[in-house]
Design a protein around this motif. Structure first.
Motif, PDB file in Angstrom:
ATOM      1  N   TYR A 191       0.833  -1.204   0.000  1.00  0.00           N
ATOM      2  CA  TYR A 191       0.000   0.000   0.000  1.00  0.00           C
ATOM      3  C   TYR A 191       0.868   1.254   0.000  1.00  0.00           C
ATOM      4  O   TYR A 191       0.671   2.169  -0.809  1.00  0.00           O
ATOM      5  CB  TYR A 191      -0.922  -0.005   1.219  1.00  0.00           C
ATOM      6  CG  TYR A 191      -1.670   1.289   1.397  1.00  0.00           C
ATOM      7  CD1 TYR A 191      -2.779   1.586   0.615  1.00  0.00           C
ATOM      8  CD2 TYR A 191      -1.253   2.225   2.346  1.00  0.00           C
ATOM      9  CE1 TYR A 191      -3.461   2.785   0.768  1.00  0.00           C
ATOM     10  CE2 TYR A 191      -1.925   3.425   2.500  1.00  0.00           C
ATOM     11  CZ  TYR A 191      -3.032   3.701   1.718  1.00  0.00           C
ATOM     12  OH  TYR A 191      -3.691   4.903   1.862  1.00  0.00           O
ATOM     13  N   GLN A 192       1.844   1.315   0.901  1.00  0.00           N
ATOM     14  CA  GLN A 192       2.715   2.481   0.983  1.00  0.00           C
ATOM     15  C   GLN A 192       3.509   2.668  -0.318  1.00  0.00           C
ATOM     16  O   GLN A 192       3.708   3.794  -0.778  1.00  0.00           O
ATOM     17  CB  GLN A 192       3.668   2.333   2.167  1.00  0.00           C
ATOM     18  CG  GLN A 192       2.975   2.391   3.509  1.00  0.00           C
ATOM     19  CD  GLN A 192       3.896   2.005   4.655  1.00  0.00           C
ATOM     20  OE1 GLN A 192       5.069   1.718   4.447  1.00  0.00           O
ATOM     21  NE2 GLN A 192       3.362   1.982   5.858  1.00  0.00           N
ATOM     22  N   MET A 193       3.943   1.559  -0.891  1.00  0.00           N
ATOM     23  CA  MET A 193       4.710   1.618  -2.129  1.00  0.00           C
ATOM     24  C   MET A 193       3.883   2.228  -3.263  1.00  0.00           C
ATOM     25  O   MET A 193       4.342   3.136  -3.967  1.00  0.00           O
ATOM     26  CB  MET A 193       5.176   0.218  -2.519  1.00  0.00           C
ATOM     27  CG  MET A 193       5.962   0.148  -3.811  1.00  0.00           C
ATOM     28  SD  MET A 193       6.496  -1.546  -4.172  1.00  0.00           S
ATOM     29  CE  MET A 193       4.915  -2.368  -4.430  1.00  0.00           C
ATOM     30  N   LEU A 194       2.649   1.764  -3.431  1.00  0.00           N
ATOM     31  CA  LEU A 194       1.816   2.278  -4.512  1.00  0.00           C
ATOM     32  C   LEU A 194       1.368   3.712  -4.249  1.00  0.00           C
ATOM     33  O   LEU A 194       1.212   4.498  -5.190  1.00  0.00           O
ATOM     34  CB  LEU A 194       0.605   1.363  -4.719  1.00  0.00           C
ATOM     35  CG  LEU A 194       0.944  -0.025  -5.289  1.00  0.00           C
ATOM     36  CD1 LEU A 194      -0.317  -0.885  -5.391  1.00  0.00           C
ATOM     37  CD2 LEU A 194       1.616   0.080  -6.647  1.00  0.00           C
ATOM     38  N   MET A 195       1.186   4.073  -2.974  1.00  0.00           N
ATOM     39  CA  MET A 195       0.861   5.461  -2.655  1.00  0.00           C
ATOM     40  C   MET A 195       2.001   6.394  -3.070  1.00  0.00           C
ATOM     41  O   MET A 195       1.773   7.454  -3.675  1.00  0.00           O
ATOM     42  CB  MET A 195       0.603   5.608  -1.154  1.00  0.00           C
ATOM     43  CG  MET A 195      -0.814   5.264  -0.728  1.00  0.00           C
ATOM     44  SD  MET A 195      -2.072   6.418  -1.383  1.00  0.00           S
ATOM     45  CE  MET A 195      -1.638   7.924  -0.495  1.00  0.00           C
ATOM     46  N   LYS A 196       3.228   6.012  -2.764  1.00  0.00           N
ATOM     47  CA  LYS A 196       4.383   6.831  -3.132  1.00  0.00           C
ATOM     48  C   LYS A 196       4.603   6.816  -4.642  1.00  0.00           C
ATOM     49  O   LYS A 196       5.027   7.813  -5.229  1.00  0.00           O
ATOM     50  CB  LYS A 196       5.626   6.334  -2.406  1.00  0.00           C
ATOM     51  CG  LYS A 196       5.586   6.593  -0.916  1.00  0.00           C
ATOM     52  CD  LYS A 196       6.877   6.129  -0.237  1.00  0.00           C
ATOM     53  CE  LYS A 196       6.847   6.449   1.250  1.00  0.00           C
ATOM     54  NZ  LYS A 196       8.102   6.031   1.929  1.00  0.00           N
TER      55      LYS A 196
END
Length: 216
Positions: A191-196
């Protein structure tokens, strides 16, 4: 191909853990900001697996270029401390990559050697498939070498300036990891990866992306 445009691939995706229960049913563990993360297991694999997907309002080529830009990976991929190209074959679209995962203290860092292959499919989508391999690369003190890892990326054009991005895979992190960290890692890292990545795809560096010939 410029050195920085090396397949980072699912470096980005070493996010799974060994657990005891087994099921073939994928569970939607997180759905927020147009990002979905599923976790699941299969009968033949005791390792916890995941799939995550979202859409970006950019051309397909721009999203792919972000994943291929290894030099900027630590800026948007959680826990990636180092990524180094060991070899590549541009005509075959194959590469071997060394990666270090920088885990928070007191956990030991992990590293892995990955063999990957990128390809353009008949429907115009682009795929990057990766797996851990045994390779003559020196093991580092106080870093645990991962031996079980697979990860895929798929980029599918859905409109002129819109792309669906999917990433999936699993990894056995080896060694003792607290359950609280495991639960956070398997759901929150994709999730954090795709948000960034949603922000990274709009960086001026990728305004005119240049992809390897076999992906054009």
């Amino acid at each position: 191909m410029n050195k920085k445009h090396i397949v980072l691939a699912a470096l980005l995706s070493v996010t799974s853990v060994v657990v005891s229960a087994k099921t073939d049913t994928a569970k939607l563990s997180l759905h927020r900001n147009d990002i979905k993360v599923w976790t699941y297991q299969t009968e033949n694999n005791p390792v916890f697996q995941y799939k995550a997907e979202t859409t970006f309002d950019v051309p397909l080529e721009r999203a792919v270029a972000v994943v291929l830009d290894v030099e900027r990976a630590p800026k948007w991929v959680p826990y990636v401390g180092k990524a180094q190209l060991l070899s590549r074959d541009e005509k075959k679209g194959e590469f071997i990559l060394y990666m270090v995962l920088d885990f928070p203290f007191p956990l030991k860092d992990r590293d892995v050697v990955i063999k990957g292959k990128m390809s353009k499919n008949a429907d115009g989508s682009i795929s990057i498939k990766n797996q851990a391999i045994k390779y003559d690369y020196p093991e580092q003190p106080d870093i645990i070498r991962l031996s079980r890892y697979e990860g895929d990326w798929t980029f599918q054009k859905v409109a002129e300036n819109r792309v669906k991005v999917s990433t999936s895979g699993y990894a056995d992190p080896a060694g003792a990891i607290p359950l609280s960290f495991v639960n956070m890692f398997v759901q929150q890292q994709p999730y954090q990866m795709l948000m960034k990545m949603k922000k990274e795809v709009h960086h001026p560096l990728y305004k005119q992306p240049k992809l390897p010939d076999l992906l054009k």
